[in-house]
Scaffold this motif. Structure first.
Motif, PDB file in Angstrom:
ATOM      1  N   ASP A 102      -6.492   4.301 -14.675  1.00 54.85           N
ATOM      2  CA  ASP A 102      -6.694   3.200 -13.734  1.00 54.85           C
ATOM      3  C   ASP A 102      -5.417   2.374 -13.523  1.00 54.85           C
ATOM      4  O   ASP A 102      -5.310   1.667 -12.519  1.00 54.85           O
ATOM      5  CB  ASP A 102      -7.846   2.301 -14.206  1.00 54.85           C
ATOM      6  CG  ASP A 102      -8.532   1.647 -13.011  1.00 54.85           C
ATOM      7  OD1 ASP A 102      -8.631   2.312 -11.952  1.00 54.85           O
ATOM      8  OD2 ASP A 102      -8.906   0.476 -13.120  1.00 54.85           O
ATOM      9  N   ASP A 103      -4.440   2.480 -14.452  1.00 54.05           N
ATOM     10  CA  ASP A 103      -3.223   1.679 -14.288  1.00 54.05           C
ATOM     11  C   ASP A 103      -1.947   2.522 -14.351  1.00 54.05           C
ATOM     12  O   ASP A 103      -0.838   1.975 -14.360  1.00 54.05           O
ATOM     13  CB  ASP A 103      -3.166   0.568 -15.363  1.00 54.05           C
ATOM     14  CG  ASP A 103      -3.158   1.147 -16.763  1.00 54.05           C
ATOM     15  OD1 ASP A 103      -3.313   2.384 -16.911  1.00 54.05           O
ATOM     16  OD2 ASP A 103      -2.988   0.374 -17.714  1.00 54.05           O
ATOM     17  N   ARG A 104      -2.097   3.845 -14.388  1.00 52.03           N
ATOM     18  CA  ARG A 104      -0.913   4.704 -14.512  1.00 52.03           C
ATOM     19  C   ARG A 104      -1.218   6.113 -13.978  1.00 52.03           C
ATOM     20  O   ARG A 104      -2.298   6.639 -14.224  1.00 52.03           O
ATOM     21  CB  ARG A 104      -0.540   4.790 -16.002  1.00 52.03           C
ATOM     22  CG  ARG A 104       0.863   5.252 -16.234  1.00 52.03           C
ATOM     23  CD  ARG A 104       1.222   5.185 -17.717  1.00 52.03           C
ATOM     24  NE  ARG A 104       2.553   5.725 -17.880  1.00 52.03           N
ATOM     25  CZ  ARG A 104       3.668   5.012 -17.773  1.00 52.03           C
ATOM     26  NH1 ARG A 104       3.605   3.724 -17.536  1.00 52.03           N
ATOM     27  NH2 ARG A 104       4.846   5.581 -17.901  1.00 52.03           N
ATOM     28  N   ILE A 105      -0.251   6.672 -13.269  1.00 55.32           N
ATOM     29  CA  ILE A 105      -0.403   8.056 -12.763  1.00 55.32           C
ATOM     30  C   ILE A 105       0.876   8.836 -13.052  1.00 55.32           C
ATOM     31  O   ILE A 105       1.987   8.307 -12.897  1.00 55.32           O
ATOM     32  CB  ILE A 105      -0.658   8.064 -11.232  1.00 55.32           C
ATOM     33  CG1 ILE A 105      -2.057   7.543 -10.911  1.00 55.32           C
ATOM     34  CG2 ILE A 105      -0.483   9.464 -10.643  1.00 55.32           C
ATOM     35  CD1 ILE A 105      -2.358   7.469  -9.417  1.00 55.32           C
ATOM     36  N   HIS A 106       0.697  10.088 -13.478  1.00 56.76           N
ATOM     37  CA  HIS A 106       1.803  11.051 -13.545  1.00 56.76           C
ATOM     38  C   HIS A 106       1.492  12.166 -12.568  1.00 56.76           C
ATOM     39  O   HIS A 106       0.387  12.712 -12.597  1.00 56.76           O
ATOM     40  CB  HIS A 106       1.913  11.663 -14.945  1.00 56.76           C
ATOM     41  CG  HIS A 106       2.714  10.832 -15.875  1.00 56.76           C
ATOM     42  ND1 HIS A 106       2.200  10.273 -17.006  1.00 56.76           N
ATOM     43  CD2 HIS A 106       4.015  10.456 -15.821  1.00 56.76           C
ATOM     44  CE1 HIS A 106       3.139   9.582 -17.619  1.00 56.76           C
ATOM     45  NE2 HIS A 106       4.256   9.667 -16.922  1.00 56.76           N
ATOM     46  N   ALA A 107       2.466  12.485 -11.727  1.00 60.28           N
ATOM     47  CA  ALA A 107       2.258  13.558 -10.751  1.00 60.28           C
ATOM     48  C   ALA A 107       3.585  14.306 -10.592  1.00 60.28           C
ATOM     49  O   ALA A 107       4.608  13.891 -11.148  1.00 60.28           O
ATOM     50  CB  ALA A 107       1.813  12.968  -9.419  1.00 60.28           C
ATOM     51  N   LYS A 171       2.648   2.870 -11.609  1.00 59.55           N
ATOM     52  CA  LYS A 171       2.053   1.903 -12.550  1.00 59.55           C
ATOM     53  C   LYS A 171       1.492   0.717 -11.781  1.00 59.55           C
ATOM     54  O   LYS A 171       2.092   0.294 -10.792  1.00 59.55           O
ATOM     55  CB  LYS A 171       3.145   1.351 -13.478  1.00 59.55           C
ATOM     56  CG  LYS A 171       3.200   2.029 -14.829  1.00 59.55           C
ATOM     57  CD  LYS A 171       4.433   1.677 -15.602  1.00 59.55           C
ATOM     58  CE  LYS A 171       4.587   0.222 -15.953  1.00 59.55           C
ATOM     59  NZ  LYS A 171       5.850  -0.029 -16.702  1.00 59.55           N
ATOM     60  N   VAL A 172       0.385   0.168 -12.254  1.00 66.29           N
ATOM     61  CA  VAL A 172      -0.090  -1.114 -11.734  1.00 66.29           C
ATOM     62  C   VAL A 172       0.604  -2.185 -12.573  1.00 66.29           C
ATOM     63  O   VAL A 172       0.462  -2.211 -13.794  1.00 66.29           O
ATOM     64  CB  VAL A 172      -1.623  -1.251 -11.871  1.00 66.29           C
ATOM     65  CG1 VAL A 172      -2.082  -2.628 -11.410  1.00 66.29           C
ATOM     66  CG2 VAL A 172      -2.324  -0.164 -11.075  1.00 66.29           C
ATOM     67  N   GLU A 173       1.391  -3.048 -11.918  1.00 66.11           N
ATOM     68  CA  GLU A 173       2.110  -4.088 -12.658  1.00 66.11           C
ATOM     69  C   GLU A 173       1.242  -5.325 -12.849  1.00 66.11           C
ATOM     70  O   GLU A 173       1.259  -5.940 -13.910  1.00 66.11           O
ATOM     71  CB  GLU A 173       3.404  -4.474 -11.921  1.00 66.11           C
ATOM     72  CG  GLU A 173       4.391  -3.326 -11.747  1.00 66.11           C
ATOM     73  CD  GLU A 173       5.006  -2.835 -13.059  1.00 66.11           C
ATOM     74  OE1 GLU A 173       4.949  -3.579 -14.065  1.00 66.11           O
ATOM     75  OE2 GLU A 173       5.531  -1.704 -13.068  1.00 66.11           O
ATOM     76  N   SER A 174       0.508  -5.709 -11.789  1.00 66.82           N
ATOM     77  CA  SER A 174      -0.380  -6.873 -11.906  1.00 66.82           C
ATOM     78  C   SER A 174      -1.408  -6.850 -10.781  1.00 66.82           C
ATOM     79  O   SER A 174      -1.220  -6.165  -9.758  1.00 66.82           O
ATOM     80  CB  SER A 174       0.423  -8.177 -11.869  1.00 66.82           C
ATOM     81  OG  SER A 174       1.082  -8.290 -10.634  1.00 66.82           O
ATOM     82  N   VAL A 182       2.161  -2.689  -7.387  1.00 63.93           N
ATOM     83  CA  VAL A 182       2.351  -1.393  -8.039  1.00 63.93           C
ATOM     84  C   VAL A 182       3.817  -0.948  -7.908  1.00 63.93           C
ATOM     85  O   VAL A 182       4.521  -1.345  -6.968  1.00 63.93           O
ATOM     86  CB  VAL A 182       1.403  -0.316  -7.441  1.00 63.93           C
ATOM     87  CG1 VAL A 182      -0.042  -0.604  -7.761  1.00 63.93           C
ATOM     88  CG2 VAL A 182       1.584  -0.197  -5.945  1.00 63.93           C
ATOM     89  N   THR A 183       4.261  -0.151  -8.861  1.00 63.36           N
ATOM     90  CA  THR A 183       5.635   0.374  -8.814  1.00 63.36           C
ATOM     91  C   THR A 183       5.605   1.890  -8.989  1.00 63.36           C
ATOM     92  O   THR A 183       4.641   2.446  -9.533  1.00 63.36           O
ATOM     93  CB  THR A 183       6.516  -0.226  -9.929  1.00 63.36           C
ATOM     94  OG1 THR A 183       5.910   0.062 -11.196  1.00 63.36           O
ATOM     95  CG2 THR A 183       6.709  -1.725  -9.759  1.00 63.36           C
ATOM     96  N   GLY A 184       6.683   2.518  -8.545  1.00 69.10           N
ATOM     97  CA  GLY A 184       6.768   3.969  -8.685  1.00 69.10           C
ATOM     98  C   GLY A 184       8.190   4.416  -8.962  1.00 69.10           C
ATOM     99  O   GLY A 184       9.162   3.706  -8.634  1.00 69.10           O
TER     100      GLY A 184
END
Ligand SMILES: CCCCCCCC(=O)SCCNC(=O)CCNC(=O)[C@H](O)C(C)(C)COP(=O)(O)OP(=O)(O)OC[C@H]1O[C@@H](n2cnc3c(N)ncnc32)[C@H](O)[C@@H]1OP(=O)(O)O
Length: 208
Positions: A102-107, A171-174, A182-184
């Motif tokens: 829910d707060d992080r993805i790897h692709a 990543k969801v930062e806040s 969100v950042t990538g």
């Protein structure tokens, strides 16, 4: 209804979530993969006049076949899906989602020649589009929140190569009310090629 008309974004997204992968849609995914292969080939060749005539006729025939079956956006397969192999779409290279929390993805992804900018580098607009798709999925999270991009800032730190595996991290930062910051990051091996930060806003009923 065409794509210029619209319905409530939340209702549309809910409807589109009920998407069953079947043999028929797998065949559609394969057809899109073939279109990607064609796009990669078309940017690399200077065909002869005879080949050009032949291909143009074939393409016009295929276009007419598809146009005869055009459907309203709400009924289309295009843009749906969303498991490990991502959405049925052509606007970015195919994104493969390895871990979705829910707060992080790897692709990861590999972009073919079609996405060239110049001199072997990926087009900068494609880098940003990859981030929009990746960070949009991040904002949606595991619950499939319906969000739209309010802003997306991309920094280009090194050339993003084509035809090589690229690793993507989001990543969801806040989270503040309807706002998800969100950042990538886009990596080629140990090289950080690009970063992005974005704001996604969760939709309200009645919004497009
Ligand atoms: C069907 C869904 C598919 C999902 C698609 C996936 C991603 C996409 O590519 S979307 C396409 C690209 N994006 C767009 O077209 C969006 C166009 N913009 C819009 O529609 C609207 O501006 C929208 C929906 C983002 C925000 O409008 P609205 O819902 O009225 O929100 P609004 O009340 O103005 O703002 C909510 C909060 O966000 C903040 N905010 C809104 N925009 C920005 C911005 N650009 N920068 C900073 N803050 C912002 C507001 O200040 C407010 O903050 P707070 O809660 O602190 O008061």
């Amino acid at each position: 209804m065409t794509s210029v008309d619209f319905v409530d974004a939340i209702a549309l997204a809910k409807h589109r979530q009920n998407f069953e992968e079947t043999e028929h849609t797998r065949a559609y995914r394969e057809m899109l993969a073939a279109v990607r292969g064609f796009q990669n080939a078309v940017v690399q060749a200077n065909p002869s006049p005879e080949q050009l005539e032949q291909m143009t006729t074939s393409l016009q025939q295929m276009q007419a076949m598809l146009e005869a079956q055009a459907l309203p956006e709400v009924e289309r397969w295009y843009g749906r899906g969303g498991g490990r192999d991502g959405k049925l779409q052509l606007v970015t290279p195919q994104l493969i989602f390895e871990e979705v929390e829910d707060d992080r993805i790897h692709a990861h992804t590999t972009a073919g020649e079609f996405y060239i900018g110049m001199n072997g580098a990926m087009h900068g607009g494609i880098v940003a589009t990859i981030f929009d798709a990746l960070l949009g999925r991040m904002a949606a999270g595991t619950q499939g929140r319906v969000c739209r991009t309010a802003y997306l800032t991309t920094e280009y730190k090194a050339i993003t190569p084509l035809n090589q595996r690229l690793d993507l991290v989001a990543k969801v930062e806040s989270v503040e009310r309807r706002k998800r910051f969100v950042t990538g990051q886009l990596w080629h091996g140990d090289t950080l090629c690009a970063t992005a930060d974005a704001l996604f806003i969760e939709m309200l009923p009645g919004q497009q």
